[in-house]
Design a protein around this motif. Structure first.
Motif, PDB file in Angstrom:
ATOM      1  N   LEU A  16       0.836  -1.201   0.000  1.00  0.00           N
ATOM      2  CA  LEU A  16       0.000   0.000   0.000  1.00  0.00           C
ATOM      3  C   LEU A  16       0.869   1.250   0.000  1.00  0.00           C
ATOM      4  CD1 LEU A  16      -2.757   1.375   0.187  1.00  0.00           C
ATOM      5  CD2 LEU A  16      -2.654   1.070   2.664  1.00  0.00           C
ATOM      6  N   ARG A  17       1.918   1.259   0.823  1.00  0.00           N
ATOM      7  CA  ARG A  17       2.814   2.416   0.863  1.00  0.00           C
ATOM      8  C   ARG A  17       3.519   2.611  -0.480  1.00  0.00           C
ATOM      9  NH1 ARG A  17       4.581   0.007   5.778  1.00  0.00           N
ATOM     10  NH2 ARG A  17       6.643  -0.226   4.863  1.00  0.00           N
ATOM     11  N   THR A  18       3.873   1.521  -1.150  1.00  0.00           N
ATOM     12  CA  THR A  18       4.515   1.612  -2.463  1.00  0.00           C
ATOM     13  C   THR A  18       3.601   2.304  -3.462  1.00  0.00           C
ATOM     14  OG1 THR A  18       5.861  -0.351  -2.098  1.00  0.00           O
ATOM     15  CG2 THR A  18       5.436   0.247  -4.379  1.00  0.00           C
ATOM     16  N   VAL A  19       2.352   1.892  -3.500  1.00  0.00           N
ATOM     17  CA  VAL A  19       1.376   2.504  -4.407  1.00  0.00           C
ATOM     18  C   VAL A  19       1.218   3.981  -4.082  1.00  0.00           C
ATOM     19  CG1 VAL A  19      -1.074   2.510  -5.049  1.00  0.00           C
ATOM     20  CG2 VAL A  19       0.148   0.356  -4.844  1.00  0.00           C
ATOM     21  N   ILE A  20       1.135   4.301  -2.797  1.00  0.00           N
ATOM     22  CA  ILE A  20       0.976   5.695  -2.360  1.00  0.00           C
ATOM     23  C   ILE A  20       2.166   6.538  -2.815  1.00  0.00           C
ATOM     24  CG2 ILE A  20       0.932   7.211  -0.338  1.00  0.00           C
ATOM     25  CD1 ILE A  20      -0.608   4.907   1.099  1.00  0.00           C
ATOM     26  N   LEU A  21       3.374   6.040  -2.587  1.00  0.00           N
ATOM     27  CA  LEU A  21       4.572   6.808  -2.946  1.00  0.00           C
ATOM     28  C   LEU A  21       4.673   7.059  -4.437  1.00  0.00           C
ATOM     29  CD1 LEU A  21       7.391   5.377  -0.672  1.00  0.00           C
ATOM     30  CD2 LEU A  21       6.148   7.514  -0.450  1.00  0.00           C
ATOM     31  N   PRO A  29       5.440  18.186  -9.068  1.00  0.00           N
ATOM     32  CA  PRO A  29       6.239  18.803 -10.134  1.00  0.00           C
ATOM     33  C   PRO A  29       7.573  18.070 -10.298  1.00  0.00           C
ATOM     34  CG  PRO A  29       5.406  20.465  -8.615  1.00  0.00           C
ATOM     35  CD  PRO A  29       5.086  19.117  -8.025  1.00  0.00           C
ATOM     36  N   HIS A  30       7.927  17.770 -11.501  1.00  0.00           N
ATOM     37  CA  HIS A  30       9.180  17.085 -11.838  1.00  0.00           C
ATOM     38  C   HIS A  30       9.265  15.679 -11.252  1.00  0.00           C
ATOM     39  CE1 HIS A  30      10.384  20.960 -13.351  1.00  0.00           C
ATOM     40  NE2 HIS A  30      10.180  21.482 -12.175  1.00  0.00           N
ATOM     41  N   GLY A  31       8.165  15.157 -10.710  1.00  0.00           N
ATOM     42  CA  GLY A  31       8.160  13.801 -10.164  1.00  0.00           C
ATOM     43  C   GLY A  31       8.999  13.635  -8.918  1.00  0.00           C
ATOM     44  N   ARG A  32       9.247  14.740  -8.189  1.00  0.00           N
ATOM     45  CA  ARG A  32      10.104  14.685  -6.991  1.00  0.00           C
ATOM     46  C   ARG A  32       9.313  14.348  -5.739  1.00  0.00           C
ATOM     47  NH1 ARG A  32      14.381  19.646  -6.856  1.00  0.00           N
ATOM     48  NH2 ARG A  32      15.374  19.192  -8.839  1.00  0.00           N
ATOM     49  N   ILE A  33       9.928  13.537  -4.879  1.00  0.00           N
ATOM     50  CA  ILE A  33       9.331  13.233  -3.587  1.00  0.00           C
ATOM     51  C   ILE A  33      10.439  13.091  -2.541  1.00  0.00           C
ATOM     52  CG2 ILE A  33       9.237  10.745  -4.020  1.00  0.00           C
ATOM     53  CD1 ILE A  33       6.529  10.811  -2.430  1.00  0.00           C
ATOM     54  N   THR A  34      10.163  13.569  -1.343  1.00  0.00           N
ATOM     55  CA  THR A  34      11.085  13.471  -0.216  1.00  0.00           C
ATOM     56  C   THR A  34      10.465  12.584   0.862  1.00  0.00           C
ATOM     57  OG1 THR A  34      10.110  15.373   0.901  1.00  0.00           O
ATOM     58  CG2 THR A  34      11.939  15.817  -0.626  1.00  0.00           C
ATOM     59  N   SER A  35      11.247  12.245   1.867  1.00  0.00           N
ATOM     60  CA  SER A  35      10.696  11.442   2.957  1.00  0.00           C
ATOM     61  C   SER A  35       9.605  12.214   3.692  1.00  0.00           C
ATOM     62  CB  SER A  35      11.793  10.985   3.924  1.00  0.00           C
ATOM     63  OG  SER A  35      12.461  12.095   4.478  1.00  0.00           O
ATOM     64  N   GLY A  36       9.747  13.524   3.800  1.00  0.00           N
ATOM     65  CA  GLY A  36       8.719  14.338   4.446  1.00  0.00           C
ATOM     66  C   GLY A  36       7.404  14.319   3.679  1.00  0.00           C
ATOM     67  N   ALA A  37       7.488  14.418   2.357  1.00  0.00           N
ATOM     68  CA  ALA A  37       6.293  14.350   1.522  1.00  0.00           C
ATOM     69  C   ALA A  37       5.661  12.964   1.609  1.00  0.00           C
ATOM     70  CB  ALA A  37       6.636  14.698   0.085  1.00  0.00           C
ATOM     71  N   ALA A  38       6.502  11.945   1.700  1.00  0.00           N
ATOM     72  CA  ALA A  38       6.001  10.577   1.823  1.00  0.00           C
ATOM     73  C   ALA A  38       5.222  10.410   3.127  1.00  0.00           C
ATOM     74  CB  ALA A  38       7.162   9.587   1.774  1.00  0.00           C
ATOM     75  N   TYR A  42       1.286   9.406   3.620  1.00  0.00           N
ATOM     76  CA  TYR A  42       0.863   8.302   4.472  1.00  0.00           C
ATOM     77  C   TYR A  42      -0.173   8.790   5.488  1.00  0.00           C
ATOM     78  CZ  TYR A  42       5.046   5.635   2.969  1.00  0.00           C
ATOM     79  OH  TYR A  42       6.002   4.962   2.259  1.00  0.00           O
ATOM     80  N   ALA A  43       0.090   9.936   6.118  1.00  0.00           N
ATOM     81  CA  ALA A  43      -0.796  10.469   7.152  1.00  0.00           C
ATOM     82  C   ALA A  43      -2.188  10.770   6.599  1.00  0.00           C
ATOM     83  CB  ALA A  43      -0.185  11.723   7.769  1.00  0.00           C
ATOM     84  N   ARG A  44      -2.259  11.270   5.359  1.00  0.00           N
ATOM     85  CA  ARG A  44      -3.566  11.561   4.749  1.00  0.00           C
ATOM     86  C   ARG A  44      -4.431  10.309   4.650  1.00  0.00           C
ATOM     87  NH1 ARG A  44      -0.526  14.825   1.131  1.00  0.00           N
ATOM     88  NH2 ARG A  44      -0.651  13.191  -0.447  1.00  0.00           N
ATOM     89  N   LEU A  45      -3.797   9.159   4.578  1.00  0.00           N
ATOM     90  CA  LEU A  45      -4.528   7.897   4.474  1.00  0.00           C
ATOM     91  C   LEU A  45      -4.583   7.137   5.800  1.00  0.00           C
ATOM     92  CD1 LEU A  45      -3.224   6.818   0.997  1.00  0.00           C
ATOM     93  CD2 LEU A  45      -5.461   7.732   1.572  1.00  0.00           C
TER      94      LEU A  45
END
Length: 96
Positions: A16-21, A29-38, A42-45
């Motif tokens: 589930l976390r993989t799909v979310i990430l 934008p630019h397909g970027r993600i950080t651990s904070g954004a991750a 997760y928290a939204r779900l």
């Protein structure tokens, strides 16, 4: 159970976390993600994930070639890996 008497596979927290990430990274934008954004995704779900969990999940996706790690350890971010023209993915390359 399924019609043939076997148990249907269930989604694990990790899958589930993989799909979310991946979905989160593709929307950014630019397909970027950080651990904070991750962690925020997760928290939204309703998943209470630690920073170390988010980092481990991002690293695992990079190891699979789905994300590419960029930047120094202290400011690491990941981008969605784009397939090459021949259909392969670069898997684990870093641009910084």
């Amino acid at each position: 159970m399924t019609g043939d008497g076997t148990t249907a596979p269930t989604a694990t927290h990790q899958s589930l976390r993989t799909v979310i990430l991946l979905a989160e990274a593709r929307q950014r934008p630019h397909g970027r993600i950080t651990s904070g954004a991750a962690r925020k995704a997760y928290a939204r779900l309703g998943l209470a994930a630690k920073r170390s969990t988010a980092r481990r999940d991002l690293k695992a996706l990079a190891a699979e070639g789905l994300l590419t790690a960029c930047g120094p350890d202290s400011r690491r971010y990941y981008v969605v890996t784009r397939p090459r023209k021949d259909g392969s993915t670069p898997g684990g390359e870093s641009d910084g």
